[in-house]
Design a protein around this motif. Structure first.
Motif, short mmCIF file in Angstrom:
data_model
loop_
_atom_site.label_atom_id
_atom_site.label_comp_id
_atom_site.label_asym_id
_atom_site.label_seq_id
_atom_site.Cartn_x
_atom_site.Cartn_y
_atom_site.Cartn_z
N GLU A 355 31.69 -1.32 -48.24
CA GLU A 355 32.69 -0.35 -48.70
C GLU A 355 32.03 0.99 -48.99
N VAL A 356 32.82 2.05 -48.86
CA VAL A 356 32.33 3.40 -49.11
C VAL A 356 33.21 4.01 -50.20
N ALA A 415 28.34 -3.26 -51.05
CA ALA A 415 29.28 -4.30 -51.48
C ALA A 415 29.96 -3.89 -52.78
N ARG A 416 31.29 -4.06 -52.82
CA ARG A 416 32.11 -3.84 -54.03
C ARG A 416 32.15 -2.39 -54.52
N CYS A 417 31.80 -1.45 -53.66
CA CYS A 417 31.81 -0.05 -54.10
C CYS A 417 33.21 0.45 -54.43
N ALA A 418 34.24 -0.13 -53.81
CA ALA A 418 35.62 0.26 -54.12
C ALA A 418 35.92 0.03 -55.60
N ASP A 419 35.31 -0.99 -56.19
CA ASP A 419 35.49 -1.27 -57.61
C ASP A 419 34.47 -0.53 -58.46
N LEU A 420 33.23 -0.44 -57.96
CA LEU A 420 32.16 0.19 -58.74
C LEU A 420 32.42 1.67 -59.01
N ILE A 421 33.15 2.34 -58.12
CA ILE A 421 33.35 3.78 -58.27
C ILE A 421 34.08 4.11 -59.58
N ALA A 422 34.83 3.16 -60.11
CA ALA A 422 35.57 3.42 -61.37
C ALA A 422 34.61 3.74 -62.51
#
Length: 466
Positions: A355-356, A415-422
């Protein structure tokens, strides 16, 4: 004729969230939707169904390429049942749109099915199942966007298709040509590459994801090439012709040579355009920009004081969560509150794998603005959690002000960057420094440790695990 405090035209994420918030704040609310299901593009033919297909195709790729290394052996051939995959996608869509129906009933919002158009600034005519006319003191336009096209391309919606048709194919393409290296083209291109299609991406600019940080573009390009996708940058499409079951795309490369590509499907994903068709904006006296957007001020108010507009139909990034924020903003403004939106802190996400995700300023933007900054970057492959799961591609990059250490931008692929960006959005909302993030405890082993390490790298270059 029924009268309302607020009427909303369009039931996508911006529209339905605006309706819920208006109702919560005590306003008598109506929402008008021309289709038979609520949720707009996002829930019906955009965000939700594409993520369902990305998830299913990811499972297939894991089973065929990575299960064995985890010690999982599956006897016999693993096959794709595309019909079943698409049926599952539709079930997810149906459940999600059904949830919006429930929320409308729960909040006592009147729903009208039909095309809503302005009769004047306070009256809306409805054509369709619930034909009639309603009156509203305030009106919110949330009509969204539609896929754009190039003027010389004929979309037959069979072989030359948009993202809508790509979510309903009856067969896996042999060779899908994707015009446009943006979010939609890359996500759907990856879906069908995983399922066995040959994929060629043709992009006019010199890199994919041209609006994101160049480092992210470069890393994702590597991932796509590793998956044996053909990535054709700096190619200007000149023609798209269908001959039976074959589609021929001609494009000019940067040397001025015309290159020909042949496939059985061509996905045209060159962006989206604001959708005001049938709205009859002239009757209300609304002004449009030269790009077809409805003109609004900093309060999302149009030139007609009781009419507001939100989401894809106004300026700014075409993102569902941006529309949601704007829907809430207008509802609270109408209630006399003083909400705020920081458009610099609206994150952008690409749901490929890896994910980006990004928020804030890119390096290119900071250089153009003459801002002195420092960079902290940390690779995912140095994380124990990434090695444990086998998700080694990617990195987190933090850009901080060289003098104050305030975080100005966070860019990540993995991996999981869509969630980590928060985490980055929260930090930047409170104007955290890179050192602030570096001193927060992050659970081990997690992907989130990459953010802490990148912050350490930006703080006196003292990352611990590289």
């Amino acid at each position: 004729m029924k009268s309302y405090d607020v009427a909303i035209i369009g039931s996508g994420p911006g529209g339905y969230v605006a309706a819920i918030r208006c109702a919560q704040l005590g306003m008598k609310t109506a929402i008008i939707e021309k289709y038979s299901t609520l949720g707009g593009t996002c829930l019906n033919v955009g965000c939700i169904p594409s993520k369902a297909m990305l998830s299913s195709s990811h499972h297939y790729e894991e089973a065929t390429k990575h299960f064995e290394e985890h010690g999982i052996e599956i006897p016999g051939d693993i096959k794709v049942n595309l019909e079943k995959m698409i049926a599952r996608k539709q079930a997810v869509v149906d459940q999600t749109t059904g949830g919006i129906d429930f929320l409308m009933k729960k909040n006592n919002i009147d729903v009208y099915e039909g095309l809503g158009s302005f009769k004047d600034a306070t009256h809306i005519k409805i054509d369709g199942k619930d034909a009639g006319e309603i009156e509203a003191k305030n009106i919110i336009v949330a009509t969204g966007s539609k896929p754009s096209n190039l003027p010389f391309i004929t979309l037959d919606k069979e072989r030359v298709i948009t993202s809508t048709e790509a979510l309903e194919l009856k067969e896996i393409p042999k060779h899908m040509i994707v015009i446009g290296g943006g979010v939609i083209g890359l996500e759907l291109g990856q879906v069908y590459r995983r399922l066995g299609a040959e994929v060629t991406v043709i992009e006019f600019m010199d890199r994919i994801l041209p609006t994101m940080d160049a480092g992210l573009s470069k890393e994702l390009n590597k991932v796509f090439k590793k998956a044996k996708c053909k990535m054709m940058m700096s190619h200007k499409v000149q023609s798209v012709e269908r001959n039976g079951d074959e589609v021929v795309v001609k494009a000019e490369n940067k040397k001025g040579e015309v290159v020909e590509f042949k496939g059985d499907y061509c996905l045209v994903s060159v962006g989206r355009r604001p959708y005001t068709d049938g709205l009859n904006v002239d009757a209300a006296g609304l002004k449009l920009t030269d790009r077809g957007q409805i003109e609004v001020n900093e309060h999302l108010q149009t030139n007609v004081s009781n009419i507001y507009a939100i989401g894809d139909v106004v300026k700014g990034a075409m993102l569902a969560h941006k529309a949601e924020e704007e829907g809430t903003f207008v509802a609270e403004t109408l209630a006399g509150q003083k909400p705020h939106i920081d458009y610099n802190l609206i994150p952008g996400v690409v749901y490929t794998w890896p994910e980006v995700a990004a928020v804030g300023k890119t390096e290119e933007e900071l250089k153009d603005a003459g801002v002195e900054y420092k960079v902290g970057q940390f690779p995912f492959r140095a994380l124990g959690r990434a090695r444990a799961s086998g998700d080694l591609d990617g990195f987190v990059k933090i850009l901080a002000d060289k003098t104050t250490d305030e975080v100005l931008g966070v860019h990540m692929i993995g991996a999981r960057c869509a969630d980590l960006i928060a985490e980055a959005v929260v930090a930047m909302e409170y104007r955290a420094s890179a050192e602030d993030i570096s001193r927060m405890s992050h659970a081990h082993p997690t992907f989130a440790e990459a953010i802490k390490e990148a912050a350490l790298a930006a703080t006196e270059d003292r990352a611990l695990h590289v």
